[in-house]
Each structure stands twice: as structure tokens, then as C-alpha cells.
Design a protein around this motif. Sequence first.
Motif, mmCIF file in Angstrom:
data_model
loop_
_atom_site.group_PDB
_atom_site.id
_atom_site.type_symbol
_atom_site.label_atom_id
_atom_site.label_comp_id
_atom_site.label_asym_id
_atom_site.label_seq_id
_atom_site.Cartn_x
_atom_site.Cartn_y
_atom_site.Cartn_z
ATOM 1 N N GLN A 63 0.839 -1.188 0.000
ATOM 2 C CA GLN A 63 0.000 0.000 0.000
ATOM 3 C C GLN A 63 0.883 1.250 0.000
ATOM 4 O O GLN A 63 1.896 1.299 0.684
ATOM 5 C CB GLN A 63 -0.888 -0.002 1.239
ATOM 6 C CG GLN A 63 -1.801 -1.218 1.353
ATOM 7 C CD GLN A 63 -2.944 -1.176 0.366
ATOM 8 O OE1 GLN A 63 -3.370 -0.110 -0.050
ATOM 9 N NE2 GLN A 63 -3.449 -2.339 -0.018
ATOM 10 N N GLY A 64 0.482 2.288 -0.746
ATOM 11 C CA GLY A 64 1.232 3.535 -0.731
ATOM 12 C C GLY A 64 1.180 4.250 -2.060
ATOM 13 O O GLY A 64 0.754 3.692 -3.084
ATOM 14 N N ARG A 125 -1.642 5.081 9.124
ATOM 15 C CA ARG A 125 -2.085 5.949 8.038
ATOM 16 C C ARG A 125 -3.502 5.583 7.603
ATOM 17 O O ARG A 125 -3.988 4.477 7.848
ATOM 18 C CB ARG A 125 -1.130 5.840 6.854
ATOM 19 C CG ARG A 125 -1.025 4.438 6.260
ATOM 20 C CD ARG A 125 0.075 4.366 5.229
ATOM 21 N NE ARG A 125 0.252 3.008 4.709
ATOM 22 C CZ ARG A 125 1.136 2.695 3.783
ATOM 23 N NH1 ARG A 125 1.916 3.634 3.275
ATOM 24 N NH2 ARG A 125 1.260 1.449 3.363
ATOM 25 N N VAL A 127 -6.627 6.346 4.295
ATOM 26 C CA VAL A 127 -6.850 6.740 2.900
ATOM 27 C C VAL A 127 -7.872 7.869 2.891
ATOM 28 O O VAL A 127 -8.957 7.742 3.445
ATOM 29 C CB VAL A 127 -7.361 5.557 2.055
ATOM 30 C CG1 VAL A 127 -7.625 6.001 0.623
ATOM 31 C CG2 VAL A 127 -6.343 4.418 2.084
ATOM 32 N N GLN A 133 -2.760 8.425 0.606
ATOM 33 C CA GLN A 133 -2.410 8.131 1.985
ATOM 34 C C GLN A 133 -2.313 9.422 2.802
ATOM 35 O O GLN A 133 -1.808 10.434 2.330
ATOM 36 C CB GLN A 133 -1.062 7.408 2.043
ATOM 37 C CG GLN A 133 -0.926 6.251 1.074
ATOM 38 C CD GLN A 133 -1.896 5.136 1.354
ATOM 39 O OE1 GLN A 133 -2.212 4.874 2.508
ATOM 40 N NE2 GLN A 133 -2.390 4.489 0.317
ATOM 41 N N PRO A 466 -3.661 0.613 4.995
ATOM 42 C CA PRO A 466 -4.185 1.760 5.716
ATOM 43 C C PRO A 466 -5.696 1.678 5.854
ATOM 44 O O PRO A 466 -6.361 0.987 5.087
ATOM 45 C CB PRO A 466 -3.772 2.947 4.821
ATOM 46 C CG PRO A 466 -3.699 2.358 3.459
ATOM 47 C CD PRO A 466 -3.196 0.956 3.637
#
Length: 471
Positions: A63-64, A125, A127, A133, A466
Motif C-alpha cells: 500500500q502507498g 495511516r 486513505v 495516503q 491503511p
Amino acid sequence: MERLAEAVATVGSFVWGPFLLIPLLLGTGLFLTIRLRGVQFRKLGPALRLGLLQRREKDQGGQGDISHYQALTTALAATVGVGNIAGVATAIGIGGPGALFWMWVTGLVGMASKYSEAFLGSKFRVVDERGEQRGGPQEYLKRAIPGPFGKVLAVTFAVFAALAAFGIGNMTQTNTIAHSLDETFGVPPLVSGVVIVLFVGVVLLGGIKRIGAVTASFVPLMILFYVVAGLVVLAANVTAIPDALALVFTDAFTGTAATGGFVGSTVAMALQFGVARGLFSNESGLGSAAIVAAAAKTHHPVRQGLVSMTQTFIDTIIVVSFTGLVIITSGAWQSDAEGAAMTAEAMSSGPLASVGAAVVAVAVVFFALSTVIGWAYYGERCATTLFGIRASFPYRTVFTLVCLVGALWELDVVWGVADVLNGLMALPNLVGLLVLSGLVARETKAYLARDPKLTDPPSALEDHAPLDVGR
């Protein structure tokens, strides 16, 4: 304005005095260093490899929004700024050579703080409404610390960070650019201000992905340019390096006697200005780097925490050291010059006599511009936490226009306000790091037991996705 400056100085002396931020900053870093068993020393090599050499891996599937490397360079962009040029000179010019020692200490123990805040930024974190993010102290303080206490810490951080971005990350940077170009090349401040506004505006319109792409391209080059120039000067003054290092260590604990144009300093002055300018330079414990760490592609927060802590090493142990040793070995610290002018005088010694001032002016432009870009993102993320995604475009717009104000105005008071806001940002974050240190230590130990060299493929690692709070 004079009374305002005095009031700001009074508040700043308390915030950065011996009873508040200095013991909290150093104490938190030392506590985390012990609790994490010196993770910044044990895992520096693998962390540098992961952040700098495994750029193409990008933790595929994690994720990112941006890669480890882009997150690292964006954090470096925000931290390697005029603090590395003017800030180091100011610390040494007031606190003496011993201030450099305390900048090193702040950096070394601060690596544990930087690791911890980046770990938490990645772990907690969320979304946002745009599918991007969002993380940092403004998120992990309220999500990881239950009850109103965590929420108060988070809001306090977000407010001070959103405001501090206009000082540390905007006006102080653009003002230094404008003055350096005016004094060195005769460029009118208005021209510099307009060009800065256009450049910053274009970059910010693209969001974090464009910011990451831009910083990944020129941050390594700007650091290399500055370090090579420093090496040239140090090579010419190589015989003075042992005495300079001895002076750094002895004066940190004895103070510095008046000599040349230097009026002398005490141990307290060396400690105060070394720690204050050290934090201004590397931002460890400030919480800001956790905001961009939250945007990095990663399968586990330990991985991003380790990459993020290398930013403090590069900033303080490498770039700050070059500036400090060039100033001390050249004798410029004993002159009447101040800030960036002192660094320019030092760089103008020896082989760079004819171009030293130009080298520093060019370095100031790149360092400061990169800081403006990085802090625009930090401030915007905090503003959207407070007011929602609708605050994003207005914040970017105002931030960009304030660049022109910074280029044109005299900012003696703004420098003081920037120091105060930095300290007020750090306070809730440092408290949060102490409260959450057990969580950080447990997860760090568990992960490193499985993957001590950070070489496991992404498929073998737990994916910390996240929270989706915006859709």
C-alpha cells in the motif's frame, strides 16, 4: 515590531530552554535508543541499502503512493535546507564549535525518534477522499492513544504544523534564497520571488506523486554538489581537521573563550543552540517526516521506519558535519560574519576562493527550494486533517503565494516564530512517542526476528493496509 521580537525571544528561550524541550528531545531520543536496543546503529547498513539501492523494488504490491526512495528524498528535501548552511553557522557563531557536538548528539539519538515516528506514521495511516495516503502524528496520536488525550495531542500537532510550515518551510527559506541571489549575483528579490512562486506552484499542482518524482531527481545531486565542494575545502585544510575535532569535543563541555570576532560562549549556549539548530536541520522528533513516510509503498511499517531514520544520518552526520568542519577549519567561526555569509566565507577559503560564495548561493537555492516543496506537503496534510480534503487547494494556493512575501520581507521575527512553532510541534509528538514506545519496540523486535537483513520478498511479509476513512 521590537516588542514583538522581544516577546518571541522570551517564549523561544523558554521553549528551547533547559527545562522543557531540550531535556524532552534528548531524553526521548535516548529512551527510544535504549528501548529499541540501538536500532539506528544495528540496522543502519540494511536500512541504507533498502532506501537507496533497492529503488526499483518499491515493495511492489504494498500500500502507498510513492516508493521508499521517493519518500526518503522527499523527507530529505524538507530537511536539507538553509538549516544545513545558515543554521549550522548560526549555532557555531553563537554557541561556539561545541554546538556541532550537540548537533551530532541530537542527530544520533534522534534517529531512534525518527524511526519511531515514521513507523507509527506508516502503521496508522489512512486513505483520504482522493484515495491518497494520509498519516503522521496528526493521525497516529489520535488513533493509537485512546480517549481525549490522544485527540488533543493530534489536533495540537496539526495546528502547529500547518502554521509552522509557513515559517520553517516557506518564508525563512525563500527569504534566504532571495538574499543570497541578490548579494551574490545581483538578482532582484522580486524576480527571485516570482520564479519561486511559479516553480512551487507547478510542482504542488501534481500532488505527492509529482513531489516525489521531483525530489528523487535533484535531491541526490544537490547533496553531492555540496559535499564535493566541502571536500575540496577540507582537503586544503586537512591539517586543521584534528584540532577542529578536538575543539568540538572539548568546547561542548567547557564553553568557548572569546577569540577573533567571536564573543565567547558557555556550555549552556552550545547545548541550546546545538540542539535547537540540530532539530531545525534534521527534524528528528518533530514528527514531520512521518507525514511523508505514510505515503510510501511498504508491506510493513518497520521497513519504512528504518528507511526514514537514514534521512537523519544523511542530514546531520554527513551534510551538517561538512558545513561545521568547513567553518571551523577555515577559521570563519571567529569572524564577524553571520548565518549563510559565514558559510560562504568558509567555502571561499583555499581552492574555492573565487567561487565559494557562488557555491553557497547555488546550494542555498536548491536546499531551500526542496524544503519549500516538502513542507508544503506536510502543511497541507495537516490542514486536510483539520478541515477535510476541501482545504487542500486553498492551502496550497496560500502557501505558494506566501513564498513571494518571504522573498521580499525582512524576517527577523519570523525566524524566532519558526523556532517557537518547531518546538510546539515537537512537544505533542515527543509525548506521543514516549506513550507508544512499547508498541513500537514490540513490533520492531518481532519483525526484525523474522527479517533481520530486510531481504525477505514482499510476499513473505505482513501487509499493513491503511484504513479507508474517506470513501
